[in-house]
Scaffold this active site. Structure first.
Site, PDB file in Angstrom:
ATOM      1  N   ARG A 237       0.859  -1.182   0.000  1.00  8.62           N
ATOM      2  CA  ARG A 237       0.000   0.000   0.000  1.00  8.62           C
ATOM      3  C   ARG A 237       0.891   1.226   0.000  1.00  8.62           C
ATOM      4  NH1 ARG A 237      -3.216  -3.205  -1.295  1.00  8.62           N
ATOM      5  NH2 ARG A 237      -5.343  -3.547  -0.515  1.00  8.62           N
ATOM      6  N   GLU A 266      -4.555   7.267  -4.723  1.00  5.27           N
ATOM      7  CA  GLU A 266      -4.803   6.586  -5.988  1.00  5.27           C
ATOM      8  C   GLU A 266      -6.155   7.005  -6.552  1.00  5.27           C
ATOM      9  OE1 GLU A 266      -4.299   2.385  -5.370  1.00  5.27           O
ATOM     10  OE2 GLU A 266      -2.197   2.601  -4.783  1.00  5.27           O
ATOM     11  N   HIS A 285      -1.751   0.058  -9.783  1.00  5.62           N
ATOM     12  CA  HIS A 285      -2.223  -0.914  -8.780  1.00  5.62           C
ATOM     13  C   HIS A 285      -2.789  -2.163  -9.464  1.00  5.62           C
ATOM     14  CE1 HIS A 285      -3.832  -1.212  -4.388  1.00  5.62           C
ATOM     15  NE2 HIS A 285      -3.428  -2.387  -4.848  1.00  5.62           N
TER      16      HIS A 285
END
Length: 328
Positions: A237, A266, A285
């Site tokens: 993360r 994000e 991601h």
């Protein structure tokens, strides 16, 4: 007994059918400003909730007085407060095993792409700059035989250690809450402090889950301890690494490069200084994002929810203390 399930992510038809065979399903492909009120209204009499990538906090749960179980189509649980869920008697389930190998592939792809400057040099070719035999300005650095440090030897960390040790002959260091004798025996991995790992590794790969304890665990002090010319990879993360400190370490040449699948915010801002650096490989991601794995995750999450609502949840339970309060 048939219950109501709210699904807040688009899934394949066969996954939807799994849920519909047992319960009544209200489906949202995603949650946005236009449908959030409708989503909240549907929660009023819902017993089950399944989806991903939406913050499910007290402001949401207060609208779901009958909720018994939440199944997230992910391994990460940072969108939830397990302690609050336990207080409310809501079981939380996740999908840890099905995405391990695919996410490890992503991590190792970032190691290779950053070391060998794959993205940067692919652009070099596309831009028409390859006009003669390359020189040192296009050289990268070896991966095979170099030391890999893994921060977090869980399932994904172990899968990366296997690739590194058995596939690339890399000595493996790792930092974890506790030693992992299986990884040490299988891959020759060596347990050490975070300081020792940072000071010794040529590549540092971050795979720890995001918790209050790991938030910001790699900051300016930790980056300063890394070997000059080391490469940092993050597939966990974004908030585990202080991005401002990382930018400074890259700009001042302390680090050779960074491979990032995750960011503090994000989607990452298009004007982020990280995206202007040729030695940063940035991905959106994609850790577990293959057709096969995402489908497997959805199937796993659906089965998790069905098991929980029938009182048969025995695996992938984040807060097992709640199980005694579910129907049997």
């Amino acid at each position: 007994m048939q219950e109501k399930i709210v699904l807040y992510k688009k899934v394949a038809d066969d996954v939807l059918a799994m849920l519909q065979q047992a319960h009544r399903v209200v489906q949202f492909d995603d949650i946005n400003a236009d449908n959030r009120a409708a989503f909240m209204a549907e929660l009023q009499d819902a017993a089950g909730l399944i989806g991903a990538s939406v913050k499910i906090d007290a402001s949401v749960l207060d609208h779901a007085p009958r909720l018994k179980a939440i199944s997230t189509i992910s391994v990460g649980i940072d969108q939830f407060d397990p302690a609050d869920l336990s207080k409310r008697g809501i079981v939380l389930l996740n999908t840890p095993d099905v995405l391990t190998e695919t996410t490890a592939d992503t991590g190792f792809a970032l190691i290779l792409a950053t070391a060998r400057r794959v993205v940067e040099l692919a652009d070099y070719v596309r831009q028409g700059r390859w006009t003669h035999s390359i020189g040192e300005d296009c050289f990268g650095t070896d991966v095979q035989g170099k030391t890999l440090g893994i921060v977090g030897m869980g399932r994904i960390g172990g899968a990366i250690a296997r690739r590194a040790s058995l596939g690339f002959g890399m000595p493996v260091l790792y930092n974890n809450r506790r030693p992992d004798p299986a990884a040490e025996k299988a891959y020759g991995a060596r347990f050490c402090s975070l300081d020792t790992l940072l000071q010794s590794a040529d590549f540092v790969c971050v795979t720890v889950p995001l918790t209050p304890e790991t938030h910001g665990m790699i900051g300016a002090q930790e980056l300063a301890q890394m070997r000059p010319g080391a490469i940092l990879v993050n597939i966990s993360r974004g908030s585990i690494i202080d991005e401002t400190a990382l930018i400074s370490a890259l700009e001042n040449g302390r680090l050779r490069g960074a491979g990032l699948d995750v960011f503090e915010r994000e989607p990452v801002a298009p004007d982020s200084r990280l995206l202007k650096m040729p030695n940063v490989v940035a991905l959106p991601h994609i850790g577990s994002a293959t057709h096969e794995t995402r489908h497997g995750m959805a199937v796993c999450a659906a089965q998790n929810l069905l098991d929980a609502l029938s009182g048969n949840a025995t695996r992938n339970v984040v807060n097992p203390e709640v199980l005694t309060r579910l129907p049997t």
